[in-house]
Design an enzyme around this catalytic site. Sequence first.
Site, PDB file in Angstrom:
ATOM      1  N   SER A   1      14.922  19.141 -16.852  1.00  0.00           N
ATOM      2  CA  SER A   1      14.045  20.302 -16.780  1.00  0.00           C
ATOM      3  C   SER A   1      14.609  21.439 -17.606  1.00  0.00           C
ATOM      4  CB  SER A   1      13.874  20.755 -15.323  1.00  0.00           C
ATOM      5  OG  SER A   1      13.143  21.958 -15.255  1.00  0.00           O
TER       6      SER A   1
ATOM      7  N   LYS B   1      18.269  18.992 -12.422  1.00  0.00           N
ATOM      8  CA  LYS B   1      17.221  17.982 -12.268  1.00  0.00           C
ATOM      9  C   LYS B   1      17.415  16.895 -13.326  1.00  0.00           C
ATOM     10  CE  LYS B   1      12.234  17.799 -11.402  1.00  0.00           C
ATOM     11  NZ  LYS B   1      11.841  16.653 -12.241  1.00  0.00           N
TER      12      LYS B   1
ATOM     13  N   GLU C   1       9.750   6.072 -17.695  1.00  0.00           N
ATOM     14  CA  GLU C   1       8.582   6.819 -18.172  1.00  0.00           C
ATOM     15  C   GLU C   1       8.216   6.401 -19.598  1.00  0.00           C
ATOM     16  OE1 GLU C   1       9.323  10.921 -15.577  1.00  0.00           O
ATOM     17  OE2 GLU C   1       9.849  10.870 -17.708  1.00  0.00           O
TER      18      GLU C   1
ATOM     19  N   HIS D   1       0.829  -1.216   0.000  1.00  0.00           N
ATOM     20  CA  HIS D   1       0.000   0.000   0.000  1.00  0.00           C
ATOM     21  C   HIS D   1       0.862   1.265   0.000  1.00  0.00           C
ATOM     22  CE1 HIS D   1      -3.655  -2.359   1.031  1.00  0.00           C
ATOM     23  NE2 HIS D   1      -2.799  -3.071   1.748  1.00  0.00           N
TER      24      HIS D   1
END
Length: 460
Positions: free
Chosen positions: A312, A318, A325, A182
Amino acid sequence: MGDERIERDSMGEVRVPAAAQWGAQTQRAVENFPISGRRMPRALVRALGLVKAAAARVNADLGLLDGDVAAAIAGAADEVAAGARDDQFPIDVFQTGSGTSSNMNANEVIARLAGQALGRPVHPNDDVNMSQSSNDVVPTAIHVAATLEVRERLLPALGHLASAIAAQAARHDHVVKTGRTHLMDAMPLRLGQELGGWRAQVEAAAARLEDALKRTRELAIGGTAVGTGVNAPPAFGTAVAAALAARTGAPFVSAPDKFQHMAAQDAAVELSGQLKALACALMKIANDLRWMNSGPVAGLGEIELPALQPGSSIMPGKVNPVVPEAVCMVAAQVIGNDVAITVAGQSGSFQLNVMLPLIADNLLESIEILANGARLLADRAIAGFTVRERDVAASLERNPILVTALNRVIGYDLGAKIAKRAYAERRALLDVAREMTDLSAEQLEALLDPRRLTEGGLPE
């Protein structure tokens, strides 16, 4: 007129680009279906070439086609199969539902090439399409293309991915980390065990695909128009399947019931379902990688994926998990393709499915992008990630759920109190348990040893 020539079919004259190898029926389809600009996939064109070459040789063996004509047809079809004539297959995916346009595209291109080699005309219907119909050729080509793509591309890619996962599992099996259910802290496990679960998922997906290929290896060829085999010798379908098996190394056989494989596309729907299951597995693995890589300060920060590109346009430094992805997007596309294939699979009316080009395009796209995605995930994410072992160990030390190991000794209720206090005070569970139980430090250290807890069993 200098850039065009006149071709004729049963409906009359058609203007065709002078340099084109195709004929009138292909040109009509180009003009009739300006829908997506997406051509039929290379794998299907390859399969059409393989089928036409095998059919020509079998027709010659059965005494139906002159040997020199058969050889010319087979030679031209081999060029098509090899990819040398891909620019001669211009028809849109969204075309006549039987795929007749693409079958005639293959017939016309092969006939023209064969005629050029022979120095006399070869007929696309009477010669190249001899003993065949679009209605058995296109379902056969779908099965041939899908079977070969899975065998030659997808299964090797999955083997490569499983090996990459196994190598990292062995390399990092000493790392004990916090388990999560969870998305909440749970009992510990070894990183090798976690990755072993991924490897098992990939291997199970490959096994399910192998099983589905038992149905796609059955070929409709020989059924001709409606499955009865009209205008084809009884031995034709079996001989073509055997020729395709010998040519490709795949165990193709003549379908025992050709009506099934022409009226329905159940085998393609089944294979698509297994591709969807694989997509779900890859999405789970990719998302686990994203979570484990999250941070590096405010996330889980358990691993560092290879830095592949700036993440970014505005935030310097970043770096994002771009390969996981991309794999998640592949999985989403495959799941969507499966929905389209499912709807198309229901579109068999009496003796023919009338969404064959859609099934071919979506099925072959799913196989291609899953194969590419699996290799990308293996090479640019899994093989190169590093483990932040100190951060993993520090997180594990603060995990209050380790108290579960004390249940059989101190009971659930006291364990819950210890866990809640350890969490509230942000203290190591071992220190709180010393204060709240009568167990010695040695007993607690033995019972709460994270490595031992990853090996299962009851406390000693």
